[in-house]
Scaffold this motif. Structure first.
Motif, mmCIF file in Angstrom:
data_model
loop_
_atom_site.group_PDB
_atom_site.id
_atom_site.type_symbol
_atom_site.label_atom_id
_atom_site.label_comp_id
_atom_site.label_asym_id
_atom_site.label_seq_id
_atom_site.Cartn_x
_atom_site.Cartn_y
_atom_site.Cartn_z
ATOM 1 N N GLY A 1 46.468 31.632 44.124
ATOM 2 C CA GLY A 1 47.552 30.484 43.988
ATOM 3 C C GLY A 1 49.215 31.183 43.926
ATOM 4 O O GLY A 1 49.307 32.303 44.542
ATOM 5 N N ALA A 2 49.945 30.635 43.005
ATOM 6 C CA ALA A 2 51.152 31.299 42.708
ATOM 7 C C ALA A 2 51.007 32.484 42.354
ATOM 8 O O ALA A 2 51.656 33.686 42.303
ATOM 9 N N VAL A 3 49.612 32.498 41.387
ATOM 10 C CA VAL A 3 49.265 33.800 40.872
ATOM 11 C C VAL A 3 47.854 34.019 41.001
ATOM 12 O O VAL A 3 47.068 32.905 41.205
ATOM 13 N N TYR A 4 47.434 35.111 41.188
ATOM 14 C CA TYR A 4 45.837 35.326 41.486
ATOM 15 C C TYR A 4 45.233 35.207 40.249
ATOM 16 O O TYR A 4 45.380 36.181 39.336
ATOM 17 N N MET A 5 44.714 34.032 39.961
ATOM 18 C CA MET A 5 44.002 34.010 38.446
ATOM 19 C C MET A 5 42.568 34.351 38.488
ATOM 20 O O MET A 5 41.871 34.073 39.311
ATOM 21 N N SER A 6 42.167 34.903 37.393
ATOM 22 C CA SER A 6 40.756 35.093 37.099
ATOM 23 C C SER A 6 40.195 33.732 36.735
ATOM 24 O O SER A 6 40.631 32.493 36.405
ATOM 25 N N PRO A 7 38.631 33.773 36.918
ATOM 26 C CA PRO A 7 37.922 32.518 36.784
ATOM 27 C C PRO A 7 37.979 32.337 35.179
ATOM 28 O O PRO A 7 38.099 33.168 34.500
#
Ligand code: HEM
Length: 428
Positions: free
Chosen positions: A412-418
């Protein structure tokens, strides 16, 4: 994109919806365009995803005098700040929060992102917000909601008409709510503004507007201050929290790395004090681990889109003025020629034969050139101090009966961890 780079080379064009974008892959192509021809490649196209900024502040600014003035001003302010003090105050609050959990599971990402939000908040407004302050709560909630929805959004920068679809409107409403929440804090803050006092970066920017008005006419106005507060708050809080959350996921998945990190910290820092920035030269494995965390799960797989402000000639191609450009950072960090087995988490890649941290030219998590990250001087000490202080003080483990998720993130805006929960026990 990685497959296309193999097939079409390091510079290729993609037509997405109504927009033509040149994608730059690999370190040399990104350096030769963003850095070596920075004056021609640092424009900013119109970005529907950032509509809530109303075209204001450095993120939306084209490459012009106002952009340069704002960027220079922000970087200079951050470089003069005692960032270690700001971070330490917030790390205290985080440690207390974790201690109060008393070994019970908690959501690591939420805990860390409250801290990083407060660090950038204190830098902007001069004081930290109380966690139960309703305006601060509204800000954090609005922000998290927008980030969560943003995984559906990037495509709308290329297909602007999708903004009329219900899920896209939801995202737009979420960002507007975030912008409103920042504005509420800013308006309250503005009432206490005094020309001779500087409570934070916001006041410093307002002084600058007043001074420019007197001298040469303003290059930026109060709406830019608003845009910058929203941008800095958004970029400053979640990026760092995302890296640290990925870091915790990796440390829990690779206990041998975590043990080695803790041993190095125990040996260098000892048990009677906390890690400080001055310890960095004596903590090569710790620094290498932080670098590997950033390489392995780069939270910004792509740059924010740039625009060519002049024709650009590079590697035998002509990129015409006005073309949208994007760097694929993933193509650098997952390049198996530079990093064998790139998906493996191996901090030792960043250690040389003499046990020192390796300087790797192509390691550019903050990008390079005239639009590289202006928050780098804050982000680096934040990541170092938060990670080392937590790992030095606590032993983290997965709650009983739970398993760690696979390291596959959400773009998304940032590649977030699960999402995952952790439990923490004081070490000593
Ligand atoms: C680990 C943390 C961070 C990483 C990996 C990161 C990385 C990046 C990258 C790759 C870019 C895009 C560069 C480009 O488009 O060429 C960027 C832009 C930006 N970052 Fe960061 N960043 C981080 C933290 C921060 C922080 C703490 C702040 C604020 C204090 C910040 C503020 C910004 C802003 C305002 C931009 C847009 C610059 C422009 O439009 O010219 N970032 N960052």
């Amino acid at each position: 994109m990685m497959k296309w780079a193999k097939k079409y080379g390091n510079i290729f064009t993609v037509k997405m919806g109504t927009t033509t974008t040149v994608i730059l892959n690999g370190y040399e192509a990104i350096r030769d365009v963003f850095q070596r021809q920075g004056a021609s490649s640092s424009g900013r196209p119109h970005l529907p995803a950032f509509g809530f900024l109303r075209g204001k502040g450095i993120l939306c600014a084209d490459y012009n005098k106002a952009f340069k003035r704002q960027r220079e001003f922000i970087i200079k302010y951050l470089s003069k700040l005692d960032v270690e003090k700001h971070i330490e105050d917030e790390v205290d609050a985080l440690m207390q929060y974790i201690r109060h959990k008393n070994g019970q599971p908690f959501d690591f990402n939420s805990a860390v992102s409250a801290s990083t939000s407060n660090i950038i908040g204190a830098i902007l407004f001069g004081s930290r917000q109380e966690y139960d302050d309703p305006d601060f709560q509204a800000l954090i909630n609005a922000y998290h909601h927008a980030i969560k929805l943003s995984s559906q959004a990037s495509i709308q920068n290329f297909l602007p008409f999708l903004w009329f679809l219900p899920q896209c409107r939801k995202l737009s409403i979420a960002w507007e709510a975030f912008a409103e929440a920042v504005n509420r804090i800013l308006e309250k803050h503005k009432k206490g503004y005094r020309p001779l006092a500087t409570r934070g970066l916001t006041d410093a920017m307002m002084h600058q507007i007043n001074m420019n008005d007197l001298n040469e006419g303003s290059l930026f106005d109060f709406d830019d201050v608003k845009g910058n507060c929203q941008t800095l708050y958004a970029s400053g809080s979640e990026r760092v929290a995302a890296v640290l959350t990925w870091g915790m996921l990796f440390l829990l998945s690779y206990p041998d790395v975590c043990n080695k990190l803790q041993s190095e910290l125990d040996e260098v820092v000892g048990k009677s004090r906390r890690p400080t920035l001055d310890d960095r030269p004596n903590l090569p494995f710790t620094c290498a681990t932080l670098m590997e965390i950033q390489r392995c799960n780069n939270t910004s797989p792509f740059s924010v889109p740039h625009k060519a402000t002049q024709d650009i000639r590079v590697h035998g191609y002509l990129i015409p003025k006005g073309t949208q450009l994007m760097a694929n950072y993933w193509s650098i960090f997952m390049n198996e020629t530079v990093w064998p087995n790139p998906y493996d988490f191996q901090p030792m890649r960043f250690i040389d034969d003499r046990g020192n941290v390796k300087k790797v030219e192509g390691f550019i998590p903050f990008s390079l050139g005239k639009r590289s990250c202006p928050g780098e001087s804050l982000a680096r000490p934040e990541m170092f101090l938060i990670l080392t202080t937590l790992v030095h003080a606590f032993t983290f483990h997965v709650p009983d009966g739970e398993v760690l998720p696979a390291p596959v993130g959400i773009t998304g805006a940032v590649y977030m961890s699960p999402k995952f929960a952790v439990c923490a026990r004081p070490k000593n």
